[in-house]
Design a protein around this motif. Structure first.
Motif, short mmCIF file in Angstrom:
data_model
loop_
_atom_site.label_atom_id
_atom_site.label_comp_id
_atom_site.label_asym_id
_atom_site.label_seq_id
_atom_site.Cartn_x
_atom_site.Cartn_y
_atom_site.Cartn_z
N SER A 139 0.82 -1.20 0.00
CA SER A 139 0.00 0.00 0.00
C SER A 139 0.86 1.26 0.00
O SER A 139 0.34 2.36 0.14
CB SER A 139 -0.93 0.02 1.23
OG SER A 139 -0.18 0.22 2.41
N SER A 159 -7.76 2.40 13.72
CA SER A 159 -6.84 2.69 12.63
C SER A 159 -6.50 4.16 12.64
O SER A 159 -7.19 4.98 13.21
CB SER A 159 -7.47 2.30 11.29
OG SER A 159 -8.64 3.04 11.08
N ASP A 286 -10.23 -9.26 9.40
CA ASP A 286 -9.69 -7.91 9.59
C ASP A 286 -8.71 -7.86 10.75
O ASP A 286 -9.01 -8.27 11.87
CB ASP A 286 -10.83 -6.93 9.86
CG ASP A 286 -11.68 -6.69 8.62
OD1 ASP A 286 -11.25 -7.11 7.53
OD2 ASP A 286 -12.75 -6.09 8.74
N GLY A 297 -4.49 -0.45 9.34
CA GLY A 297 -5.59 -1.39 9.28
C GLY A 297 -6.91 -0.71 9.58
O GLY A 297 -6.97 0.50 9.77
N VAL A 299 -7.11 -4.45 7.74
CA VAL A 299 -6.92 -5.01 6.40
C VAL A 299 -7.15 -6.52 6.48
O VAL A 299 -7.14 -7.11 7.56
CB VAL A 299 -5.51 -4.72 5.85
CG1 VAL A 299 -5.31 -3.23 5.66
CG2 VAL A 299 -4.44 -5.29 6.79
N ARG A 302 -2.00 -8.28 3.48
CA ARG A 302 -0.94 -7.30 3.28
C ARG A 302 0.37 -8.05 3.09
O ARG A 302 0.63 -9.05 3.75
CB ARG A 302 -0.85 -6.35 4.46
CG ARG A 302 0.20 -5.23 4.29
CD ARG A 302 -0.42 -3.87 4.42
NE ARG A 302 -1.38 -3.57 3.38
CZ ARG A 302 -2.20 -2.52 3.42
NH1 ARG A 302 -2.17 -1.70 4.46
NH2 ARG A 302 -3.05 -2.30 2.44
#
Length: 317
Positions: A139, A159, A286, A297, A299, A302
């Protein structure tokens, strides 16, 4: 006597970017660093941004000047991420003068930067660039120190917008704890003793809240079901909960490897799984992760890739 600098880094003019949080935290250390740098290098340009956007504009328009960040780990990471995004990180010798609370400059000091303003500023002038490894993710994120899943401390689960660390929740909780504390009587020595005890108790409570703990002790971190792959090799799967996954650039290597540690919930006799790999992929429900001073996050997947000698930091010669 400083080591020779074959790249000519020490001869470049400086752009000193002073983070606004550093000016609020310790204006005296900022002034000292600014004076040392201005006296020791010709043509120093000082930038006093009021926002991350202004900081980015100053770094992008620095020209041939060597960037110097005066601030905490978040300010350092912001500069590294920008230079990485601009594809200039490998060509720049970055300097940092750590200014901030002890827990907010651990990354810079852990990388070898002196903790006090005078020595750090002199290192900017007389130090030598050291090539260091890092991790990048899919990312655009950058990890200089280490990565942990779940994020630490336990209890801070939100987050962070735009890569900024969320500290307000803990601080507001500490303020509420102070507001709700009873006001003891100040009559006589017994009243003063009670006030002292109340202050000590309140101080412990505030520290517990800021450390991410509840008022009744440590908050346990629930296990997570994650799939962890290192260079295609499966280290953990969803059917076996893990207590923690940590990844960091491997020390003492120039081949671009990461040190990966997977701690299962029930380690048994085998203990944690330790491997070195170029790329690590984590997937599952998640999850949040802590990358240096920042929390990312949630996420579901990753990938982090290790890069050798990807950036330069001015350290004591």
């Amino acid at each position: 006597m400083s080591a020779p600098d074959p790249t000519g880094t020490s001869q470049l003019p400086l752009l000193v970017v002073i983070d606004p949080a550093a000016r609020l935290w310790d204006g005296e250390s900022v002034r000292i660093a600014r004076d040392v740098l201005s006296a020791g290098a010709p043509g120093v340009k000082v930038c006093l941004p009021e926002s991350p956007e202004e900081t980015e504009r100053a770094l992008v328009r620095r020209g041939s000047r060597r960037p110097v960040v005066v601030g905490d780990d978040t300010a350092l990471l912001r500069a590294v991420r920008l230079l990485h995004r601009e594809r200039e990180l490998s060509d720049v010798a970055l300097s940092v003068v750590p200014v901030g609370a002890e827990e907010r400059v651990r990354l810079a000091c852990g990388l070898g930067v002196p903790p006090d303003a005078v020595t750090a500023a002199r290192t900017v002038l007389d130090g030598a660039p050291h090539r260091l490894g890092l991790l990048t993710d899919d990312s655009g994120g950058v990890v200089l120190g280490d990565l942990r899943i779940p994020d630490r401390p336990a209890g801070r689960r939100r987050s962070e917008p735009d890569g900024q660390e969320q500290r307000a929740g803990g601080e507001r909780a500490g303020e509420r704890a102070g507001q709700d504390a009873p006001t003891p009587s100040l009559q006589g020595l017994s009243g003063l003793a009670g006030l002292s005890r109340t202050r000590r108790s309140l101080s412990r409570s505030v520290r517990a809240v800021r450390a991410g703990r509840g008022m009744r002790g440590d908050v346990p971190v629930p296990p997570q079901r994650l799939r962890v792959e290192a260079d295609g090799v499966l280290l953990a799967d969803l059917d076996e909960p893990v207590r923690e996954v940590s990844v960091k650039p491997a020390a003492g290597t120039h081949t671009g490897l990461a040190q990966v540690t997977v701690r299962p919930q029930a380690e048994g006799r085998s203990g944690p799984v330790l491997v070195k790999a170029r790329a690590v992929t984590v997937s599952g429900p998640d999850f949040h992760y802590r990358a240096d001073a920042l929390v990312g996050g949630p996420v579901r997947v990753r990938t982090w890739t290790a890069l050798a000698q990807a950036w330069s930091l001015m350290l004591p010669a």
